[in-house]
Enzyme design. Sequence first.
Site, mmCIF file in Angstrom:
data_model
loop_
_atom_site.group_PDB
_atom_site.id
_atom_site.type_symbol
_atom_site.label_atom_id
_atom_site.label_comp_id
_atom_site.label_asym_id
_atom_site.label_seq_id
_atom_site.Cartn_x
_atom_site.Cartn_y
_atom_site.Cartn_z
ATOM 1 N N GLU A 28 0.728 -1.147 -0.053
ATOM 2 C CA GLU A 28 -0.024 -0.214 0.077
ATOM 3 C C GLU A 28 0.658 1.379 0.032
ATOM 4 O O GLU A 28 1.720 1.308 0.746
ATOM 5 C CB GLU A 28 -0.884 -0.084 1.325
ATOM 6 N N LYS A 41 -8.442 -1.050 1.404
ATOM 7 C CA LYS A 41 -9.713 -1.720 2.152
ATOM 8 C C LYS A 41 -10.422 -2.652 1.504
ATOM 9 O O LYS A 41 -11.163 -2.450 0.447
ATOM 10 C CB LYS A 41 -10.796 -0.510 2.643
#
Length: 429
Positions: A231, A247
Amino acid sequence: MSNTATRFTVNDHHIFKQKMLKRANRFNIFCLLDNAGYDSANSNFDCLLAMGTKRSITLEPGTAFTALKEFYEQKKSWLFGHLGYELKNGIEKLNSRHPDNSGFGSGYFFEPAIILQLSGKELLIDCDGLDAQEFFNEIDSVTIEEATTEKQLVAIVPAISKTAYLQAVDALRAHIQRGDCYEINYCHHFSANNIKLNPLKVYKDLLNVSPNPFAALYKLNDQYCICASPERYLKKTGQLLLSQPIKGTRQRSLNNANEDEERRKYLLNSAKERSENVMIVDLVRNDLSKVCKEGSVHVEELFGVYSFPQVHQMISSVTGELDENIHWTDAIKATFPMGSMTGAPKKRVMELIDQYESQARGLFSGSIGYITPTGDFDFNVVIRSIFYNARQHSLSFAAGGGITFYSNAEEEYEETLLKAAAIRTVLQG
């Protein structure tokens, strides 16, 4: 890289990276940023390695971003380092009930004496005051041996029991039901003691098992962060800011292509995962709007599903144009800690994280990255990471997930184990 950087050609990218790291490990401080071959990292290099220290700054909550701005403005140079999660206490005027025992401190940046940029077989060496050819020859002569010692039995201990984890998730769901928050990232912590690791080998093994586009190997004296992060937290290119929150996670089926595709589609179409993702996207949009030109914040991609060796991940991309009157340090302050590792609303969930998690996060949920002399930067999210103390012979790691009202505590528990699977594989076989 500066205009004085010297260009070289290497024969084998992967072996030379190992040689670079072995040479860097002689320094007390070094920072490797590695895209592990992913073009999606959108970087100008395969890996960037900084070592040695010309000058440095230690950051503390409350004064961190003012101090970093002054440090940069004194001399606009390359800076490498980290932002610890506990900097939240100075951003939102919070407190931590747990001491930060990570050893990394709240934040640290250094101007390196030497920078190596490796892209394919092309190597750039920037080492002002040193002979680049001599340094290249020195790295090239480094011998790489595979570790022949037997694998240690690593006894990994969870900070809390499964029962306590399930109870905490149910308590957090009750907070959501009462309207205290919408979503909260709750993390499961693990540790091991009396263990000696070769951090360079562990990093290599971790990336063999789980290569990810925002990997890093970061040494700060006796502390190592061995990071295989998928990420990006925040990138600045010119005035353009890019945030890419993750997410949504689904385990891959590596032996059945049809089932793997079904799992990818399940993630893409899951109402729970999409709801979780869009809540964080809204939080990121709100954070960026504080520092970006009015009307410039856009969601470039919503609910993108990307496949990694262990999992499918749902990733969204949000951009904005930084206002010319706002310093880049204020862009970080306005968006840190990253919403994907807190939840929403940010201040309240950080209070709940401190209340329900068993220890301080330290560098976990923080960020490692670089800043260029022109004020561009790129920072990851420190997840999927092992924190190793070479002096105390101890390690820790953590894994978490977003809790919503619709969360199932058992499933959330299993997701934390899934996210920690690659680390367990490397440590335990």
